[in-house]
Scaffold this motif. Structure first.
Motif, PDB file in Angstrom:
ATOM      1  N   LEU A  10     -32.436  21.495  23.921  1.00  0.00           N
ATOM      2  CA  LEU A  10     -32.182  22.617  23.016  1.00  0.00           C
ATOM      3  C   LEU A  10     -30.955  23.332  23.559  1.00  0.00           C
ATOM      4  CD1 LEU A  10     -33.096  24.401  20.617  1.00  0.00           C
ATOM      5  CD2 LEU A  10     -34.482  25.699  22.243  1.00  0.00           C
ATOM      6  N   LEU A  11     -29.861  23.314  22.805  1.00  0.00           N
ATOM      7  CA  LEU A  11     -28.567  23.702  23.348  1.00  0.00           C
ATOM      8  C   LEU A  11     -27.944  24.872  22.594  1.00  0.00           C
ATOM      9  CD1 LEU A  11     -27.106  20.092  23.728  1.00  0.00           C
ATOM     10  CD2 LEU A  11     -28.154  21.494  25.524  1.00  0.00           C
ATOM     11  N   VAL A  12     -27.139  25.635  23.313  1.00  0.00           N
ATOM     12  CA  VAL A  12     -26.309  26.638  22.656  1.00  0.00           C
ATOM     13  C   VAL A  12     -25.206  25.900  21.901  1.00  0.00           C
ATOM     14  CG1 VAL A  12     -24.736  26.977  24.630  1.00  0.00           C
ATOM     15  CG2 VAL A  12     -25.071  28.826  22.978  1.00  0.00           C
ATOM     16  N   GLY A  13     -24.880  26.395  20.716  1.00  0.00           N
ATOM     17  CA  GLY A  13     -23.884  25.718  19.899  1.00  0.00           C
ATOM     18  C   GLY A  13     -22.835  26.665  19.362  1.00  0.00           C
ATOM     19  N   GLY A  14     -21.704  26.104  18.971  1.00  0.00           N
ATOM     20  CA  GLY A  14     -20.598  26.879  18.427  1.00  0.00           C
ATOM     21  C   GLY A  14     -19.281  26.360  18.970  1.00  0.00           C
ATOM     22  N   LEU A  20     -18.328  20.135  25.057  1.00  0.00           N
ATOM     23  CA  LEU A  20     -18.998  19.549  26.228  1.00  0.00           C
ATOM     24  C   LEU A  20     -19.926  18.412  25.823  1.00  0.00           C
ATOM     25  CD1 LEU A  20     -19.747  19.593  29.274  1.00  0.00           C
ATOM     26  CD2 LEU A  20     -21.510  21.271  28.703  1.00  0.00           C
ATOM     27  N   TYR A  21     -20.525  18.534  24.653  1.00  0.00           N
ATOM     28  CA  TYR A  21     -21.534  17.563  24.242  1.00  0.00           C
ATOM     29  C   TYR A  21     -20.916  16.243  23.780  1.00  0.00           C
ATOM     30  CZ  TYR A  21     -23.784  22.116  24.222  1.00  0.00           C
ATOM     31  OH  TYR A  21     -24.215  23.388  24.576  1.00  0.00           O
ATOM     32  N   ASP A  22     -19.586  16.179  23.748  1.00  0.00           N
ATOM     33  CA  ASP A  22     -18.929  14.894  23.505  1.00  0.00           C
ATOM     34  C   ASP A  22     -19.205  13.922  24.641  1.00  0.00           C
ATOM     35  OD1 ASP A  22     -17.877  15.997  21.199  1.00  0.00           O
ATOM     36  OD2 ASP A  22     -15.898  16.377  22.053  1.00  0.00           O
ATOM     37  N   ARG A  23     -19.712  14.427  25.787  1.00  0.00           N
ATOM     38  CA  ARG A  23     -20.057  13.567  26.916  1.00  0.00           C
ATOM     39  C   ARG A  23     -21.351  12.787  26.689  1.00  0.00           C
ATOM     40  NH1 ARG A  23     -17.620  14.585  31.656  1.00  0.00           N
ATOM     41  NH2 ARG A  23     -19.396  13.716  32.809  1.00  0.00           N
ATOM     42  N   VAL A  38     -32.302  18.627  19.965  1.00  0.00           N
ATOM     43  CA  VAL A  38     -33.241  19.220  19.008  1.00  0.00           C
ATOM     44  C   VAL A  38     -32.522  20.197  18.090  1.00  0.00           C
ATOM     45  CG1 VAL A  38     -35.359  20.573  18.786  1.00  0.00           C
ATOM     46  CG2 VAL A  38     -35.104  18.931  20.672  1.00  0.00           C
ATOM     47  N   ASP A  39     -31.616  20.978  18.673  1.00  0.00           N
ATOM     48  CA  ASP A  39     -30.817  21.913  17.877  1.00  0.00           C
ATOM     49  C   ASP A  39     -29.691  22.452  18.744  1.00  0.00           C
ATOM     50  OD1 ASP A  39     -30.056  23.278  15.604  1.00  0.00           O
ATOM     51  OD2 ASP A  39     -32.020  24.214  15.300  1.00  0.00           O
ATOM     52  N   ARG A  40     -28.626  22.895  18.072  1.00  0.00           N
ATOM     53  CA  ARG A  40     -27.552  23.665  18.702  1.00  0.00           C
ATOM     54  C   ARG A  40     -27.495  24.989  17.954  1.00  0.00           C
ATOM     55  NH1 ARG A  40     -22.278  19.654  19.007  1.00  0.00           N
ATOM     56  NH2 ARG A  40     -23.327  17.755  19.728  1.00  0.00           N
ATOM     57  N   LEU A  41     -27.716  26.075  18.673  1.00  0.00           N
ATOM     58  CA  LEU A  41     -27.852  27.379  18.029  1.00  0.00           C
ATOM     59  C   LEU A  41     -26.951  28.417  18.695  1.00  0.00           C
ATOM     60  CD1 LEU A  41     -31.756  27.489  17.825  1.00  0.00           C
ATOM     61  CD2 LEU A  41     -30.191  27.116  15.905  1.00  0.00           C
ATOM     62  N   PRO A  42     -26.457  29.392  17.925  1.00  0.00           N
ATOM     63  CA  PRO A  42     -25.814  30.551  18.560  1.00  0.00           C
ATOM     64  C   PRO A  42     -26.805  31.232  19.491  1.00  0.00           C
ATOM     65  CG  PRO A  42     -25.440  30.536  16.182  1.00  0.00           C
ATOM     66  CD  PRO A  42     -26.465  29.484  16.462  1.00  0.00           C
ATOM     67  N   HIS A  43     -26.303  31.931  20.509  1.00  0.00           N
ATOM     68  CA  HIS A  43     -27.199  32.434  21.546  1.00  0.00           C
ATOM     69  C   HIS A  43     -28.320  33.350  21.029  1.00  0.00           C
ATOM     70  CE1 HIS A  43     -27.860  31.715  25.688  1.00  0.00           C
ATOM     71  NE2 HIS A  43     -26.604  31.486  25.945  1.00  0.00           N
ATOM     72  N   PRO A  44     -28.072  34.277  20.107  1.00  0.00           N
ATOM     73  CA  PRO A  44     -29.203  35.107  19.644  1.00  0.00           C
ATOM     74  C   PRO A  44     -30.323  34.271  19.034  1.00  0.00           C
ATOM     75  CG  PRO A  44     -27.122  36.121  19.031  1.00  0.00           C
ATOM     76  CD  PRO A  44     -26.780  34.764  19.563  1.00  0.00           C
ATOM     77  N   GLU A  45     -29.958  33.270  18.216  1.00  0.00           N
ATOM     78  CA  GLU A  45     -30.969  32.412  17.606  1.00  0.00           C
ATOM     79  C   GLU A  45     -31.605  31.492  18.634  1.00  0.00           C
ATOM     80  OE1 GLU A  45     -28.024  33.128  16.428  1.00  0.00           O
ATOM     81  OE2 GLU A  45     -28.103  33.503  14.262  1.00  0.00           O
TER      82      GLU A  45
END
Length: 402
Positions: A10-14, A20-23, A38-45
């Motif tokens: 479960l990752l921070v996204g934006g 980084l996740y291109d690795r 599972v998901d990439r979400l902005p930090h508040p979410e």
């Protein structure tokens, strides 16, 4: 694929984080593991989902993104990593390493350090008519001069941690403090009122920001500036690559960088902390999660992010990027600004109830920013909310420095 060959993350996204996740494909080929994002979400979410799923007992994650200011509120769900990292942790810089510990245990591994710089339009500022502001009051006056149809003077996040962080920087620059030595709110004073008033001046009274600002966070204000819609914005190093190319910034050839302004106390303050990764106690594939964590925080990974603008927290990656930057005058200048800004870092106190305190502050400050209540009423409201909240909590703050 069998669960023991899968790492659920479960990752921070934006835009600041996703490169980084291109690795991941190369990691999968090298290890034979499958990474299920599972998901990439902005930090508040992201924070809300972590809290919801772990409290309900439904969490099924092997690795999560977190942050050194939020991890104390998640500590009961996180597992120590000292044994897995061993001597490797010694390559991490002392302060990020210490910020990653909670009650002495390494419960997260830092990804990079964050401090903001002021991005501005060189075609609008820097000449004899409008100079690059060195104080917050000068910034407001410059923004007033530059605001016109199609151009806003200054952008800042109007909600969540982004609004809190701007208020925090203003507060400290005026000589104020969030909390006293006993973790009682200390911002209900002249410095806090001044900080809230500056935000109200920018948004409500002078109209130097978009009306939609209360719904905007970091990504939205960055995108607006990069579309050519604003004269100034504060942004993180992780976004720097977006300002350099015409494909992601319509004004890439006109972007300048400066230190954050100082306040009436003559103080420059830069809201700071470290993004990080952690492994939950309930991880079903801990071994795979450790391999993934090591890859995402490796010297190579941090160097890749540093080449896009981020501040690495491994000494090996930092030495390499500083050597590379020395050959590029623009990058050498940016690193000089970042180094000076790190001297002005401010880090909120780290304790389990901190995220709720941050929420109370930004909600109250937003009401002042939008003219719903006075700045005096806003800081009083925020402080009262925190007093009531902390009366129910057992406080155990973590050290912020070494």
């Amino acid at each position: 694929m069998a669960r023991h060959h899968t790492v659920r993350a479960l990752l921070v996204g934006g835009p600041m984080y996703d490169s980084l996740y291109d690795r991941l494909p190369a990691f999968e080929r090298a290890t034979g593991l499958h990474v299920d994002v599972v998901d990439r979400l902005p930090h508040p979410e992201l924070n809300a989902r972590v809290k919801r799923e772990f409290e309900s007992g439904a969490a099924d994650f092997d690795l999560i993104s977190t942050h050194t200011k939020y991890a104390p509120s998640q500590a009961t769900w996180l597992s120590p990593l000292d044994a897995e990292l061993g001597a490797e942790i010694d390559d991490f810089l002392p302060q990020p390493r210490e910020l990653s510990r909670i009650d002495g245990a390494l419960l997260q591994v830092p990804r990079y350090l964050d401090v903001r710089l002021l991005y501005y339009r060189r075609d609008l500022l820097g000449g004899s008519s409008v100079t690059v502001p060195r104080t917050w009051d000068a910034l407001i006056e410059a923004a007033t001069t530059l605001t016109r149809p199609g151009i806003y003077g200054f952008l800042f996040p109007g909600r969540d941690s982004g609004l809190f962080g701007t208020f925090y920087e203003l507060l400290v620059s005026a000589g104020g403090h969030l909390f006293d030595a006993n973790l009682r709110p200390a911002f209900d004073d002249a410095a806090g009122v001044w900080a809230a008033d500056r935000l109200a001046e920018l948004h409500d009274r002078r109209g130097l920001t978009p009306r939609e600002l209360p719904a905007w966070h970091y990504d939205e204000v960055s995108a607006s500036f990069r579309r050519g819609e604003a004269a100034m914005v504060c942004d993180w190093p992780g976004s720097h690559h977006l300002y350099k190319a015409r494909a992601t910034c319509d004004v890439a050839d006109r972007v300048g960088l400066a230190l954050l302004p100082s306040g009436p106390a003559g103080i420059r303050a830069a809201y700071s902390g470290c993004h990080s990764f952690a492994i939950p106690r309930t991880a079903r594939n801990r071994a795979g999660a450790v391999e993934l964590l090591r890859d995402l925080t490796s010297t190579a990974a941090q160097l890749g992010e540093a080449r896009r603008g981020a501040i690495p927290v491994r000494a090996s990656a930092l030495a390499q990027i500083r050597a590379e930057a020395a050959a590029d005058p623009a990058e050498a200048h940016r690193w000089e600004l970042l180094t000076r800004t790190q001297e002005a870092m401010i880090i909120p106190p780290r304790f389990a109830a901190y995220p709720e305190c941050e929420d109370a502050i930004w909600h109250a400050v937003q009401r002042a920013m939008t003219g719903v209540v006075s700045p005096q009423a806003a800081v009083r409201e925020g402080a009262q909310h925190i007093v009531a909240l902390l009366a129910r909590e057992r406080l155990s703050p973590q050290p912020n420095t070494v």
